[in-house]
Design a protein around this motif. Structure first.
Motif, PDB file in Angstrom:
ATOM      1  N   MET A  76       2.711  -7.989   6.450  1.00  0.00           N
ATOM      2  CA  MET A  76       1.044  -7.595   5.819  1.00  0.00           C
ATOM      3  C   MET A  76       0.776  -7.769   4.914  1.00  0.00           C
ATOM      4  SD  MET A  76       1.928  -4.296   8.633  1.00  0.00           S
ATOM      5  CE  MET A  76       0.485  -3.163   7.865  1.00  0.00           C
ATOM      6  N   ASP A  77       2.088  -7.340   3.553  1.00  0.00           N
ATOM      7  CA  ASP A  77       2.479  -7.178   2.199  1.00  0.00           C
ATOM      8  C   ASP A  77       2.177  -8.116   2.269  1.00  0.00           C
ATOM      9  OD1 ASP A  77       2.712  -4.503   2.503  1.00  0.00           O
ATOM     10  OD2 ASP A  77       4.964  -4.933   1.567  1.00  0.00           O
ATOM     11  N   ALA A  78       2.329  -9.882   2.655  1.00  0.00           N
ATOM     12  CA  ALA A  78       1.711 -11.170   2.316  1.00  0.00           C
ATOM     13  C   ALA A  78       0.176 -11.519   2.081  1.00  0.00           C
ATOM     14  CB  ALA A  78       2.691 -11.684   2.719  1.00  0.00           C
ATOM     15  N   TYR A  79      -0.337 -10.808   2.749  1.00  0.00           N
ATOM     16  CA  TYR A  79      -1.503 -10.237   3.325  1.00  0.00           C
ATOM     17  C   TYR A  79      -2.091  -9.816   2.272  1.00  0.00           C
ATOM     18  CZ  TYR A  79      -6.105 -11.223   5.500  1.00  0.00           C
ATOM     19  OH  TYR A  79      -8.052 -10.989   5.394  1.00  0.00           O
ATOM     20  N   GLY A  80      -2.158  -8.648   2.247  1.00  0.00           N
ATOM     21  CA  GLY A  80      -2.705  -7.727   1.034  1.00  0.00           C
ATOM     22  C   GLY A  80      -2.698  -8.562   0.004  1.00  0.00           C
ATOM     23  N   GLN A  81      -1.568  -9.446  -0.727  1.00  0.00           N
ATOM     24  CA  GLN A  81      -1.569 -10.481  -1.917  1.00  0.00           C
ATOM     25  C   GLN A  81      -2.792 -10.778  -1.991  1.00  0.00           C
ATOM     26  OE1 GLN A  81       1.085  -9.821  -4.670  1.00  0.00           O
ATOM     27  NE2 GLN A  81       1.276  -8.119  -3.523  1.00  0.00           N
ATOM     28  N   THR A  82      -3.828 -11.525  -1.248  1.00  0.00           N
ATOM     29  CA  THR A  82      -4.817 -12.314  -1.037  1.00  0.00           C
ATOM     30  C   THR A  82      -6.051 -10.730  -0.687  1.00  0.00           C
ATOM     31  OG1 THR A  82      -4.701 -12.506   1.162  1.00  0.00           O
ATOM     32  CG2 THR A  82      -3.046 -13.892   0.189  1.00  0.00           C
ATOM     33  N   THR A  83      -6.077  -9.945  -0.510  1.00  0.00           N
ATOM     34  CA  THR A  83      -6.397  -8.890  -0.469  1.00  0.00           C
ATOM     35  C   THR A  83      -6.981  -7.784  -1.611  1.00  0.00           C
ATOM     36  OG1 THR A  83      -5.969  -7.690   1.047  1.00  0.00           O
ATOM     37  CG2 THR A  83      -6.974  -9.811   2.118  1.00  0.00           C
ATOM     38  N   GLY A  84      -5.869  -8.043  -1.985  1.00  0.00           N
ATOM     39  CA  GLY A  84      -5.663  -6.597  -3.709  1.00  0.00           C
ATOM     40  C   GLY A  84      -5.499  -5.411  -2.010  1.00  0.00           C
ATOM     41  N   LYS A  85      -5.198  -5.642  -0.762  1.00  0.00           N
ATOM     42  CA  LYS A  85      -5.083  -4.282  -0.246  1.00  0.00           C
ATOM     43  C   LYS A  85      -3.669  -3.765   0.133  1.00  0.00           C
ATOM     44  CE  LYS A  85      -7.177  -2.401   3.898  1.00  0.00           C
ATOM     45  NZ  LYS A  85      -8.824  -3.095   3.757  1.00  0.00           N
ATOM     46  N   HIS A  86      -3.709  -2.125   0.187  1.00  0.00           N
ATOM     47  CA  HIS A  86      -2.194  -2.296   0.986  1.00  0.00           C
ATOM     48  C   HIS A  86      -2.263  -1.787   2.723  1.00  0.00           C
ATOM     49  CE1 HIS A  86       1.193  -0.131   1.960  1.00  0.00           C
ATOM     50  NE2 HIS A  86       0.921   1.276   2.705  1.00  0.00           N
ATOM     51  N   TYR A  87      -1.605  -2.755   3.861  1.00  0.00           N
ATOM     52  CA  TYR A  87      -1.553  -2.140   4.638  1.00  0.00           C
ATOM     53  C   TYR A  87      -1.052  -1.206   5.458  1.00  0.00           C
ATOM     54  CZ  TYR A  87      -5.321  -6.032   4.060  1.00  0.00           C
ATOM     55  OH  TYR A  87      -6.772  -7.128   4.265  1.00  0.00           O
ATOM     56  N   LEU A  88      -1.211  -0.419   7.170  1.00  0.00           N
ATOM     57  CA  LEU A  88      -0.767   0.809   6.792  1.00  0.00           C
ATOM     58  C   LEU A  88       0.278   0.146   7.911  1.00  0.00           C
ATOM     59  CD1 LEU A  88      -3.377   3.675   6.654  1.00  0.00           C
ATOM     60  CD2 LEU A  88      -1.561   3.417   5.391  1.00  0.00           C
ATOM     61  N   LEU A  89       1.312   0.491   8.463  1.00  0.00           N
ATOM     62  CA  LEU A  89       2.225   0.503   9.384  1.00  0.00           C
ATOM     63  C   LEU A  89       2.643   1.541  10.061  1.00  0.00           C
ATOM     64  CD1 LEU A  89       3.234  -1.573  11.053  1.00  0.00           C
ATOM     65  CD2 LEU A  89       5.150  -1.608   9.703  1.00  0.00           C
ATOM     66  N   THR A  90       2.547   2.146  11.544  1.00  0.00           N
ATOM     67  CA  THR A  90       2.818   3.418  11.428  1.00  0.00           C
ATOM     68  C   THR A  90       3.286   2.896  13.179  1.00  0.00           C
ATOM     69  OG1 THR A  90       0.322   3.605  13.122  1.00  0.00           O
ATOM     70  CG2 THR A  90       0.577   4.809  10.336  1.00  0.00           C
ATOM     71  N   ALA A  91       3.928   4.051  13.727  1.00  0.00           N
ATOM     72  CA  ALA A  91       4.500   3.754  15.211  1.00  0.00           C
ATOM     73  C   ALA A  91       3.847   5.265  15.900  1.00  0.00           C
ATOM     74  CB  ALA A  91       5.752   3.765  14.687  1.00  0.00           C
ATOM     75  N   PHE A  92       3.971   5.709  16.947  1.00  0.00           N
ATOM     76  CA  PHE A  92       4.218   6.516  18.229  1.00  0.00           C
ATOM     77  C   PHE A  92       5.584   7.036  18.231  1.00  0.00           C
ATOM     78  CE2 PHE A  92       3.856   8.478  22.604  1.00  0.00           C
ATOM     79  CZ  PHE A  92       3.549   9.908  21.733  1.00  0.00           C
ATOM     80  N   THR A  93       6.193   7.956  17.879  1.00  0.00           N
ATOM     81  CA  THR A  93       7.604   7.825  18.326  1.00  0.00           C
ATOM     82  C   THR A  93       7.829   9.079  18.753  1.00  0.00           C
ATOM     83  OG1 THR A  93       7.998   9.648  16.459  1.00  0.00           O
ATOM     84  CG2 THR A  93       8.232   7.593  15.316  1.00  0.00           C
TER      85      THR A  93
END
Length: 773
Positions: A550-567
């Motif tokens: 996600m971070d690698a793709y975010g480098q191409t879009t200039g965006k931070h992508y969220l990663l969450t979970a149901f715990t």
């Protein structure tokens, strides 16, 4: 059933009745035993195309055209396709059509099985419902006559030297990815292949001292396709007479200029007998930069989030040394822009059917203006390819204890095929037949355009769709493959083409990240779920892989992508499946996640199959432990949240789960406590026949007669009772939500999560919003 094994399900949608025209002509497959046709031949050279020759709203006349595009005669043909739920075949002609569920098979008659090169034949039928065919095959092959492609592997990572002598160079490189798996790698020195290896390392020997060599790596997949070469690396052997020693570890990095979204790292230089060339900077174990100096500015971070960094030195012949000691640092700030608390709501794809709850409903009830995040649920896992699954419309099987209940199930019709009218859509426009993106995804796109601060995440898994999580998390290769497939499908928006919808990039920009709902790693979940003792460690590695890609793709879009979970709420399930504490620099799941949606409900209940707790009532989401609770394990919101906090989890990474539905029992005795903690006789009638024991809050308030609502001040729980030997329901209302939101603010939690939005017409969402202001 212990907490966490509750029915947080992917429910099948209610069926619709249709009157089939000449339905007696349509035989089920079981009735066709004994009927024969000429054996089907290979699909090469044959195509099948479909057209609606007339359409009268509730039904249509359809026609298939089979054409021989080859050079030899076709002697028999079989055409297969799927219809979405609610569309079926009635009368038919010039073929023998059979069905199995929504899957249809048409075979030639004796008089039209032979098709000469360049010729064509037709057959037709009368259909009911609005759908169109998908998944078409002719004689086992694709109906467009184009054989399916197997994509070649990606380029491996650039090789680097891990050790060097005067006569050898030890190489390593990052693994390539492939849709069906990487078989091996060719190692090139210059333009010649010097080795073929199955791993990602190789030692090249017999070299000359103090000499430069150029290497590249090419991956090969299981059908011997080769992909593009890695970037080349020029590496030098050590001078004659010895070994060139790798660099030492750099000093432990320090952080300065820390703010909400960036920080600056500094470290002391490593040493090397021939000089340090550069440094790799790693965040959470993944390389984020290579720099020549001893400082790096990391940007695009999330406020109030903990990150772990290490630094590795590389010498002039590309040998890497040991990593520095780790640095753990936390960014400033927190919450959403403006300092708000998060309000995370799950939207269920099947809500558009019997619940009649659409994206527009989020708008008209006022919920969209109050939410900060929408979790769209659920995406399934492909049981064969172990990738993110979409492009199918297949219901789950009806039995909740069927271990194969969710295999291959999905609803691309709801996701991106269904056309919405102007009156149903968020922005008042009608979907056209030829637009590549429709359905809920397009409505979500419209909703985000109306509310620009709203974030959307795709939820993967859930109660019924978690069977294969253990498999996708098992190895480095399977983790890479799964994460890549999800990023490609939902962040890059490359949706499978089905029903005339989908295609590369059509859903790009809709989703802002992933919510992984693995229920449960290392512990009991849905019947048939795969479980391993390695799930706990593999879950952390899976989170790391998602964050890396996600971070690698975010480098191409200039965006931070969220990663969450149901715990889970159950400490036992946390202990066996979730590494939630960072120890001695070893990352936890929270080092890769932005936040967790913590289960704050379903402490007790009686499911539709009465396999849970049918014989005694119990609060499903009490804030504090109830003094009268007779169950052996006494659950509460406070107990659950404190377990996370006592393990060192940052409170600003926890969103407390709230239920917008109730759980109920019938035949309940009063017991002097208005039915609380009393004897019962199974699940009460539900909102839908297949969902006994469950009703959305608004439905519960309007559809259960004589329900008297009680508030338990000691445990902070709400319940309703219809009287002795009647129904007893446990749920949240505006009163209990007000108490819980005040409590979570006192604990400095991130906010609230809601399962799920269709249960409320506005009362509960307003209470959440007011409680978090």
């Amino acid at each position: 059933m212990a907490i966490g094994t509750v029915r947080r399900t992917k429910r099948t949608k209610p069926g619709k009745r249709f009157i089939a025209i000449c339905a007696s002509l349509l035989l089920p497959l079981a009735a066709m035993v004994g009927l024969s046709a000429a054996p089907a031949q290979a699909a090469a050279g044959a195509t099948a195309t479909f057209a609606k020759t007339s359409d009268w709203g509730g039904g249509f006349q359809g026609e298939w055209t089979i054409k021989n595009t080859g050079t030899t005669a076709v002697t028999a043909w079989t055409v297969e396709w799927d219809f979405p739920a609610g569309t079926s075949v009635g009368a038919y002609w010039d073929a023998l059509i059979t069905s199995s569920g929504t899957h249809y098979t048409a075979k030639n008659r004796t008089y039209n099985g032979s098709v000469a090169p360049g010729a064509s034949v037709k057959f037709g039928f009368v259909g009911s419902g609005p759908g169109s065919p998908s998944g078409c095959k002719i004689n086992g092959g694709p109906c467009d006559g184009v054989p399916p492609t197997d994509n070649p592997p990606s380029a491996p990572g650039q090789p680097s030297a891990t050790a060097t002598t005067s006569t050898s160079i030890s190489l390593s490189w990052g693994a390539a990815t492939d849709d069906h798996g990487v078989k091996n790698y060719d190692v090139y020195r210059g333009t010649s292949v010097v080795a073929t290896v199955t791993g990602t390392a190789y030692t090249d020997t017999g070299l000359s001292a103090d000499t430069a060599y150029t290497y590249k790596i090419v991956a090969r997949d299981s059908i011997d396709q080769t992909g593009p070469a890695s970037p080349t690396a020029t590496l030098r052997t050590a001078p004659g007479g010895g070994t060139d020693t790798p660099p030492t570890a750099p000093g432990t990095p320090t952080a300065s200029s820390v703010n909400d979204t960036s920080l600056t790292l500094n470290w002391t230089a490593a040493t090397d007998d021939h000089g340090v060339k550069n440094y790799d900077v790693l965040r959470g174990g993944s390389k984020i930069a290579t720099v020549t100096g001893t400082t790096y500015n990391d940007t695009g971070l999330t406020a109030n989030t903990t990150y772990t960094y290490t630094v590795v030195a590389r010498d002039t012949i590309d040998q890497t040394g040991p990593a520095s000691a780790p640095l753990t640092v936390k960014t400033t700030g927190g919450g959403t822009p403006g300092g708000e608390y998060f309000r995370v709501g799950y939207f269920v794809q099947w809500g558009i059917y019997g619940r009649a709850y659409t994206m527009k409903s989020l708008d008209t009830t006022g919920a969209a203006a109050k939410l900060t995040h929408i979790n769209y649920s659920f995406s399934n896992i492909d049981p064969v390819n172990l990738t993110c699954l979409n492009g199918v419309t297949k219901a789950t099987t009806p039995g909740p204890q069927d271990p194969n209940q969710g295999d291959g199930a999905g609803d691309s019709w709801a996701d991106y095929e269904k056309g919405f009218s102007a009156g149903e859509s968020v922005n008042g426009t009608t979907d056209t037949w030829d637009q590549p993106l429709a359905g809920n995804f397009n409505q979500l796109k419209q909703l985000k355009a109306k509310y620009p601060k709203l974030k959307a995440l795709i939820s993967v898994g859930g109660w019924t769709y978690s069977r294969y999580f253990s498999d996708v998390a098992k190895t480095d290769a399977s983790r890479q493959k799964f994460a890549k497939s999800c990023v490609d499908m939902y962040l890059k928006g490359n949706l499978p083409v089905t029903g005339g919808r989908g295609g590369n990039g059509v859903a790009a920009g809709i989703f802002d990240g992933f919510d992984l709902d693995w229920e449960w790693p290392g512990a009991e979940g849905h019947a048939g779920n795969h479980i391993s003792a390695d799930d706990k460690n593999n879950l952390t590695l899976l989170m790391a892989e998602f964050r890396k890609q996600m971070d690698a793709y975010g480098q191409t879009t200039g965006k931070h992508y969220l990663l969450t979970a149901f715990t889970p709420a159950d400490p036992g399930k946390l202990d066996v499946g979730w590494d939630i504490t960072t120890r001695d620099g070893t990352p936890s799941v929270f080092d890769y996640m932005d936040y967790a949606n913590v289960q704050g409900y379903d402490f007790h209940g009686s499911g539709s199959d009465n396999s849970w707790e049918p014989n005694r009532t119990g609060d499903q989401g009490n804030l504090y432990q109830d003094a009268g609770d007779p169950y052996p394990t006494k659950f509460s919101v406070e107990t659950t949240v404190n377990y996370y906090l006592n393990q060192g989890v940052d409170p600003r990474k926890l969103a407390l789960g709230l239920a917008f539905y109730g759980r109920g029992w019938q035949g309940v005795t009063d017991g002097g406590a208005h039915g609380e903690w009393q004897d019962a006789h199974g699940a009460a009638p539900g909102q839908f026949p297949e969902e006994s024991g469950t009703r959305g809050y608004s439905n519960l308030m309007s559809s259960v007669p004589n329900l008297t609502v009680y508030h338990d001040e000691q445990s902070v729980s709400t319940y309703g009772f219809t009287g002795n030997n009647g129904q007893w329901w446990t749920f949240d209302d505006a009163w209990s939500i007000g108490k819980k939101t005040a409590w979570l603010r006192s604990k400095n939690l991130l906010g609230a999560m809601i399962w799920e939005m269709s249960g409320d017409t506005g009362v509960l969402m307003t209470a959440v919003d007011n409680g978090l202001k």
